[in-house]
Each structure stands twice: as C-alpha cells, then as structure tokens.
Design a protein around this motif. Structure first.
Motif, PDB file in Angstrom:
ATOM      1  N   GLY A 106       0.971 -21.935  38.637  1.00 21.79           N
ATOM      2  CA  GLY A 106      -0.319 -21.256  38.547  1.00 21.79           C
ATOM      3  C   GLY A 106      -0.305 -20.114  37.552  1.00 21.79           C
ATOM      4  N   VAL A 107       0.791 -19.330  37.543  1.00 21.27           N
ATOM      5  CA  VAL A 107       0.906 -18.231  36.577  1.00 21.27           C
ATOM      6  C   VAL A 107       0.939 -18.788  35.155  1.00 21.27           C
ATOM      7  CG1 VAL A 107       2.389 -16.369  35.740  1.00 21.27           C
ATOM      8  CG2 VAL A 107       2.047 -16.671  38.196  1.00 21.27           C
ATOM      9  N   ALA A 108       1.738 -19.833  34.930  1.00 17.14           N
ATOM     10  CA  ALA A 108       1.830 -20.427  33.593  1.00 17.14           C
ATOM     11  C   ALA A 108       0.480 -20.951  33.123  1.00 17.14           C
ATOM     12  CB  ALA A 108       2.860 -21.558  33.595  1.00 17.14           C
ATOM     13  N   CYS A 109      -0.315 -21.461  34.061  1.00 17.65           N
ATOM     14  CA  CYS A 109      -1.616 -22.029  33.692  1.00 17.65           C
ATOM     15  C   CYS A 109      -2.628 -20.974  33.257  1.00 17.65           C
ATOM     16  CB  CYS A 109      -2.176 -22.856  34.851  1.00 17.65           C
ATOM     17  SG  CYS A 109      -1.401 -24.490  34.987  1.00 17.65           S
ATOM     18  N   LEU A 110      -2.317 -19.694  33.462  1.00 16.24           N
ATOM     19  CA  LEU A 110      -3.164 -18.651  32.870  1.00 16.24           C
ATOM     20  C   LEU A 110      -3.150 -18.777  31.350  1.00 16.24           C
ATOM     21  CD1 LEU A 110      -2.208 -15.537  35.046  1.00 16.24           C
ATOM     22  CD2 LEU A 110      -4.430 -16.707  34.990  1.00 16.24           C
ATOM     23  N   GLY A 111      -2.002 -19.195  30.806  1.00 15.56           N
ATOM     24  CA  GLY A 111      -1.924 -19.448  29.365  1.00 15.56           C
ATOM     25  C   GLY A 111      -2.821 -20.593  28.952  1.00 15.56           C
ATOM     26  N   ALA A 112      -2.921 -21.635  29.799  1.00 17.29           N
ATOM     27  CA  ALA A 112      -3.794 -22.771  29.501  1.00 17.29           C
ATOM     28  C   ALA A 112      -5.260 -22.360  29.574  1.00 17.29           C
ATOM     29  CB  ALA A 112      -3.514 -23.916  30.469  1.00 17.29           C
ATOM     30  N   ILE A 113      -5.607 -21.513  30.551  1.00 15.30           N
ATOM     31  CA  ILE A 113      -6.989 -21.027  30.660  1.00 15.30           C
ATOM     32  C   ILE A 113      -7.369 -20.232  29.415  1.00 15.30           C
ATOM     33  CG2 ILE A 113      -8.476 -19.407  31.907  1.00 15.30           C
ATOM     34  CD1 ILE A 113      -7.101 -20.246  34.478  1.00 15.30           C
ATOM     35  N   LEU A 114      -6.465 -19.369  28.955  1.00 17.80           N
ATOM     36  CA  LEU A 114      -6.731 -18.583  27.744  1.00 17.80           C
ATOM     37  C   LEU A 114      -6.856 -19.483  26.521  1.00 17.80           C
ATOM     38  CD1 LEU A 114      -4.343 -15.614  28.482  1.00 17.80           C
ATOM     39  CD2 LEU A 114      -6.804 -15.419  28.098  1.00 17.80           C
ATOM     40  N   PHE A 115      -6.053 -20.540  26.489  1.00 15.79           N
ATOM     41  CA  PHE A 115      -6.138 -21.546  25.424  1.00 15.79           C
ATOM     42  C   PHE A 115      -7.570 -22.060  25.336  1.00 15.79           C
ATOM     43  CE2 PHE A 115      -3.698 -25.244  23.392  1.00 15.79           C
ATOM     44  CZ  PHE A 115      -4.828 -25.894  22.933  1.00 15.79           C
ATOM     45  N   GLY A 116      -8.093 -22.567  26.450  1.00 13.54           N
ATOM     46  CA  GLY A 116      -9.435 -23.122  26.453  1.00 13.54           C
ATOM     47  C   GLY A 116     -10.512 -22.082  26.237  1.00 13.54           C
ATOM     48  N   TYR A 117     -10.332 -20.891  26.824  1.00 10.50           N
ATOM     49  CA  TYR A 117     -11.356 -19.859  26.725  1.00 10.50           C
ATOM     50  C   TYR A 117     -11.547 -19.392  25.286  1.00 10.50           C
ATOM     51  CZ  TYR A 117     -14.169 -15.807  27.974  1.00 10.50           C
ATOM     52  OH  TYR A 117     -15.198 -14.904  28.069  1.00 10.50           O
ATOM     53  N   HIS A 118     -10.442 -19.132  24.577  1.00 11.13           N
ATOM     54  CA  HIS A 118     -10.556 -18.680  23.189  1.00 11.13           C
ATOM     55  C   HIS A 118     -11.121 -19.771  22.277  1.00 11.13           C
ATOM     56  CE1 HIS A 118      -8.989 -14.621  23.191  1.00 11.13           C
ATOM     57  NE2 HIS A 118      -8.004 -14.987  23.984  1.00 11.13           N
ATOM     58  N   GLY A 120     -13.423 -21.947  23.251  1.00 11.46           N
ATOM     59  CA  GLY A 120     -14.828 -22.129  23.564  1.00 11.46           C
ATOM     60  C   GLY A 120     -15.690 -20.895  23.444  1.00 11.46           C
ATOM     61  N   VAL A 121     -15.090 -19.706  23.457  1.00  7.44           N
ATOM     62  CA  VAL A 121     -15.889 -18.487  23.532  1.00  7.44           C
ATOM     63  C   VAL A 121     -16.753 -18.260  22.300  1.00  7.44           C
ATOM     64  CG1 VAL A 121     -14.146 -16.938  22.535  1.00  7.44           C
ATOM     65  CG2 VAL A 121     -15.792 -16.048  24.205  1.00  7.44           C
ATOM     66  N   LEU A 243     -14.930 -24.372  29.986  1.00  7.24           N
ATOM     67  CA  LEU A 243     -16.117 -24.242  30.811  1.00  7.24           C
ATOM     68  C   LEU A 243     -16.396 -22.778  31.165  1.00  7.24           C
ATOM     69  CD1 LEU A 243     -16.063 -27.224  33.351  1.00  7.24           C
ATOM     70  CD2 LEU A 243     -17.708 -26.788  31.519  1.00  7.24           C
ATOM     71  N   ALA A 244     -15.342 -22.027  31.421  1.00  5.80           N
ATOM     72  CA  ALA A 244     -15.512 -20.604  31.732  1.00  5.80           C
ATOM     73  C   ALA A 244     -16.154 -19.865  30.565  1.00  5.80           C
ATOM     74  CB  ALA A 244     -14.161 -19.977  32.073  1.00  5.80           C
ATOM     75  N   ALA A 245     -15.762 -20.246  29.341  1.00  6.26           N
ATOM     76  CA  ALA A 245     -16.356 -19.628  28.155  1.00  6.26           C
ATOM     77  C   ALA A 245     -17.839 -19.968  28.048  1.00  6.26           C
ATOM     78  CB  ALA A 245     -15.613 -20.084  26.901  1.00  6.26           C
ATOM     79  N   LEU A 246     -18.209 -21.209  28.399  1.00  8.46           N
ATOM     80  CA  LEU A 246     -19.615 -21.611  28.357  1.00  8.46           C
ATOM     81  C   LEU A 246     -20.428 -20.850  29.400  1.00  8.46           C
ATOM     82  CD1 LEU A 246     -19.198 -25.481  27.964  1.00  8.46           C
ATOM     83  CD2 LEU A 246     -19.864 -23.842  26.193  1.00  8.46           C
ATOM     84  N   VAL A 247     -19.862 -20.721  30.597  1.00  9.49           N
ATOM     85  CA  VAL A 247     -20.550 -19.991  31.663  1.00  9.49           C
ATOM     86  C   VAL A 247     -20.686 -18.521  31.304  1.00  9.49           C
ATOM     87  CG1 VAL A 247     -20.400 -19.254  34.076  1.00  9.49           C
ATOM     88  CG2 VAL A 247     -19.836 -21.616  33.450  1.00  9.49           C
ATOM     89  N   ALA A 248     -19.631 -17.971  30.677  1.00  4.71           N
ATOM     90  CA  ALA A 248     -19.659 -16.551  30.307  1.00  4.71           C
ATOM     91  C   ALA A 248     -20.762 -16.249  29.301  1.00  4.71           C
ATOM     92  CB  ALA A 248     -18.306 -16.131  29.724  1.00  4.71           C
ATOM     93  N   GLY A 249     -21.230 -17.267  28.579  1.00  3.47           N
ATOM     94  CA  GLY A 249     -22.267 -17.054  27.569  1.00  3.47           C
ATOM     95  C   GLY A 249     -23.689 -17.103  28.103  1.00  3.47           C
ATOM     96  N   LEU A 250     -23.859 -17.395  29.388  1.00  2.00           N
ATOM     97  CA  LEU A 250     -25.213 -17.520  29.941  1.00  2.00           C
ATOM     98  C   LEU A 250     -26.041 -16.245  29.814  1.00  2.00           C
ATOM     99  CD1 LEU A 250     -24.541 -19.681  33.146  1.00  2.00           C
ATOM    100  CD2 LEU A 250     -25.525 -20.409  30.957  1.00  2.00           C
TER     101      LEU A 250
END
Length: 542
Positions: A106-118, A120-121, A243-250
């Motif tokens: 789960g901790v390592a997957c924070l890197g994956a979340i940041l990968f996708g977020y940057h 898509g943002v 998806l988090a980046a898309l939601v953050a843009g609402l």
C-alpha cells in the motif's frame, strides 16, 4: 501408506527411505530432500532451458497463505517448450504465517497514485493555468508544459534502476519523494511559465523513478502465490491516480484559480510515501545480494512471518549458489547472456505504446462528440471507469489465468476494437451507427488494454529478469515506454491530419496483431513460480 505419499511404489531402498523420511518429519528442508529422493529414484528429469533438474513431487493437503486463506503453493517443476514455461500443479503443505505484505504494498502504491495523478492533472487545468500564466495564445509553450513531464519521466526511469541498486529499494523511494514534492510545490506556486516547466520536469523525474521501482519492490516482497495479484495493483492505482486528477478538477468551473490547489494536493502523498518507506522493510533479495544475510532474515520475518524464513532464505541461497557476480552494468544488458530476455521487456512496452492507448485517450473526446456526447468530463470519466474496471478484473485473474494468456487476450481484443473503430469511420453501410460504434469501440479498446497490455508488462518484467540485472533492465524497458509515449504525444495529431484517423486506427490494429504473434513466440508464463525459480530457469549460467 508410505508409498502413497509420492503416488508411486518405491523402486529402490533409497526411494523407500525417502518416503519414510517424508512421512516421519515435519522439517521442511528434510521434506525437500525426500521429494528430491523420490524424483531421483524414479529417474525423472526436466530440461529447463538446457539444465537437467530432478523432478519434484509433493503431498496432497492444504497450504495456508500468508494471510490465512487457502491458496496454491508455487509450481515446483518447469519445462521449457518453445520459450514457454509449463506449470505443474503443486502439492500443498500446511503453513500458517504471521507476516503480511499488504501495508508495505500500500505504501509503495502511493508512488503509483502519484504517477497517474501527475499524468492526469494537467488535462483539466491546462486552460486555466495558461490564462493565469499568460500563455493562453501560445500553444507551443502549453505543449511544453504537458510534454516536459514525459521528458522528465524518461530521465527518471533510467535513473531509478541505478539508485535502486546502489541505495536499496526503500531509500530510493525516500529520495524519489524529493523531486515529487518539490515539483508539485513549484507547479502550485508558479508565477511564470519557466517555473511551471521546471516543476513539471522535477515531477516527471519523480514519476519516472516511481515507474521503475514500484513494480520492482512489489514483485520482490510479494509471496509467490499472490505476486500476480499484488503486482497488478500497481496499474490499478495508476488508474485511480488519473481518476483522482479528473475529480480534483471539478471545482475549476467555479474557481479558475483552483488549478494551483490541484497541483499542490500532490505534495501530501509525496510526503506520506517518504514517511511510509522509512518504516517499511527493505527487499530481502536486495539485502541478500549485498551480503546482509541477517538483515534479509529480519526483512523476511516482517514480510512473511517467522514460519517462512527458512524457506525464503533457502530459495535465495539456491538462486545465488555458484554465482557470486557483482551487480550488472548497463552494457551487460546487451550481452549475449541477457539481451534476448531484456529485448522481450523492451518490446512489451513498445507494443503497449505503439498499440495506441495514449492516442485513443487523447482522441476520445472528439470520438464521443461525434456520438453526441458533448461533455468532456463524461467522456473522460467513461474511459477512466473502463480502465479501472478492467484493471480490477485483471488483478483477480493474474494468478489464475496467467500473465501470457492475459496479454494474448488483451492485444487480440485491442486489435478487434481498433478494426471496429477504423470501419466505423469509413464504411458507408455503418454510417448511421458510426457514433455508437465509435464509442463502443473506444470503451472496448480501453477495457481490453486494462485486462493485460496495461498491467502485465510492469509485473512480468521484474519476474523474468535475473536479480543482478533486474533493476537496470526494468529501467531500460520503462525508458522505452516513456520515449515512445513522448513521441506519440508529440506527433499523433500531425499524423492524423496527414493520413486520417481511420488509417491511423488501422495501423494500431496491425501493431496489436504483431504483438499477439510476438508474445505467442517469445513471452514465458511465470504464474505460480518464485523469482528464484524463474531466474534459474531462464538463466542457465546461474
């Protein structure tokens, strides 16, 4: 009774002794000796890429997984057949473990979340940041804001392997948090386009390093029987990050300055990644390679529980026995010993990008508009939802169906979807349904991609690469990913303008079919086998 343990009557006194030893002791190492004795007595041998190995046989029973559930133990026999690995259903042994890898994955997957977020943002925020920074009329500078991230990721992916080899996996994560956090902060506070580009470059370097070490670390700390499922979680969290980046843009429509908050949000998971990795165990395989045997045992105990220490350490010892080689250099990747398997990794990522996934995502809004869907958010959400759903399904199938079968199914589905998209734009008989077919084809394509072509390469590569080249070979393959991604993003619209979208989609379909033929002949199946078993099978020198 004794003979039934191996399923055959003993044909020699040696085999009989092996049966008795197996029946009378609970010691794992002695059981292995008994298994080997049965195989030798029966004269069964398997050829494993030129190596003759004694066959192993096992008892019937049940194995408790690391998390208390019943799972299959790893296969103990492999046979090379035209580059493939045949898995034999293993025996089961009762093992109850007190360890768990879930928190550290789960901790390592924070890197994956940041990968996708940057990644898509910038999609939703580009229009607003361009107005704020005074580049609304300068599409070239806007292009630099978008593509600088990919350029930085290319640099980071090559750097990640060397850092992981030198400092270890967890320390590399901590170092990686620095450009991720600083890059996000610079983007959020930028008062000029130059500051924004520097911030995007640093963030790109950070996600490039993450793209190399997240799948590497997860594969090296995961138990064999669920390594496929945990490895595919990496791709799932990348999709969640997008998806988090898309939601953050609402909130952008009501607050044009919200784009700064969107970039600033990424600082939080960056800091959490560094803090989490400070308390996470190092990869036992890396520690063992550094000669830190006692530290490796401590790491194994935290990850798998004390019940698995002897087993895992025995595997590590067997993998390194007779081979005390230093970490490989970059030029070693191109040697005759490793190049064939390294080229498979690079080819998978090239096929992944040249099959058109990013091009489809870039063009999905226009495709959906042709079908009467005018909302960019709805179009992006539909594609993103298909991606997340498919990746979730792939996670559940990874250790059941296997990596190779999912790759073949995925690329075949992508080829059919691309053909449907191409025909929907050209066949007059389909003209009344062109919009609907275009939407269906796009969703089916993304769904097919997420079933195999998306999650499998990042999982498969750390599995097939030998330990001494693993980090650098993964980095090289991901470098191919980022370079091809950058080129496609830069030239896709120009190619569409020159040749037409139908022709381009037909070309993508052809690439997918080539990928199916390449995978069928060159990719090995790795499900149910430990990294050490795979390494011994694919690298005869070890």
């Amino acid at each position: 009774m004794e003979a039934s343990l191996c399923g055959l009557k003993p044909k020699s006194s040696f085999a009989l002794q092996s049966h008795r030893l197996l029946a009378s002791t609970g010691d794992l190492r002695k059981r292995r000796l008994a298994f080997a004795g049965c195989g030798l007595a029966m004269g069964k041998r398997n050829n494993c890429f030129g190596i003759s190995l004694p066959a192993s046989m096992g008892t019937r029973g049940s194995i408790r997984s690391l998390f208390g559930s019943s799972v299959k133990a790893r296969s103990v026999r492999a046979q090379a057949s035209e580059g493939d690995v045949e898995n034999i259903p293993p025996a089961k042994v009762q093992v109850k473990s007190s360890g768990s890898v879930f928190p550290y994955v789960g901790v390592a997957c924070l890197g994956a979340i940041l990968f996708g977020y940057h990644l898509g943002v910038v999609n939703g925020s580009l229009e607003y940041l361009a107005k704020d920074l005074g580049i609304a009329e300068n599409t070239v500078l806007q292009g630099w804001v978008v593509s600088t991230l990919l350029a930085g990721a290319t640099v980071g992916s090559f750097t990640g392997g060397s850092l992981a080899d030198k400092f270890g996996r967890t320390k590399t994560f901590i170092l990686d948090a620095i450009p991720l956090a600083i890059g996000a902060f610079l983007c959020a506070t930028a008062q000029s386009v130059e500051a924004m580009i520097i911030g995007r470059l640093l963030a790109g370097i950070g996600i490039g390093i993450s793209s190399a070490i997240v799948p590497l670390y997860i594969s090296e700390i995961s138990p064999t029987e669920i390594r496929g499922t945990l490895g595919s979680v990496n791709q799932l969290f990348i999709c969640i990050g997008i998806l988090a980046a898309l939601v953050a843009g609402l909130p952008l429509a009501g607050n044009p300055l919200w784009w700064r908050t969107m970039f600033g949000i990424a600082v939080i998971p960056s800091v959490l990644l560094a803090l989490g990795m400070a308390f996470s165990p190092e990869s036992p395989r890396w520690l063992y390679q550094q000669g830190k045997t006692s530290d490796a045992e401590v790491s194994v105990r935290r990850l798998f529980g004390k019940e698995r220490v002897a087993e895992v350490m025995s595997d590590l010892d067997a993998a390194s026995r007779g081979s005390y080689e230093p970490e490989a250099g970059w030029f070693d990747l191109f040697s005759s010993r490793y190049w064939k398997i390294v080229s498979v990794g690079a080819a998978l990522f090239l096929f992944q990008q040249l099959a058109g996934i990013n091009a489809v995502v870039y063009y999905s809004t226009s495709v959906f508009r042709s079908a009467g869907i005018t909302s960019d958010v709805a179009a992006s959400a539909l594609v993103g939802a298909a991606n997340v759903f498919g990746t979730t399904v792939a996670s559940s199938l990874m250790d059941k169906q296997g990596r190779k079968s999912l790759l073949l199914t995925s690329f075949a589905g992508m080829a059919a979807s691309m053909l449907l998209l191409s025909l929907s734009f050209t066949w007059k008989v389909l003209a009344p349904y062109s919009g609907t077919l275009a939407v269906v084809g796009t969703v089916l394509y993304v769904l097919s991609f997420s079933l195999g072509a998306g999650p499998v390469p990042a999982l498969l590569l750390p599995e097939i690469f030998a330990s001494r080249i693993r980090a650098k070979a993964v980095a090289l393959s991901l470098g191919m990913h980022w370079i091809s991604n950058f080129v496609i993003g830069l030239y896709f619209l120009s190619v569409v303008t020159k040749f037409g979208i139908s022709t381009v989609y037909l070309g993508f379909a052809s690439v997918c079919l080539l990928a199916v033929m390449y995978i069928a002949g060159n990719v090995v199946e790795t499900k149910g086998r430990s990294l050490e078993e795979i390494e011994r099978a694919l690298n005869p020198a070890i």
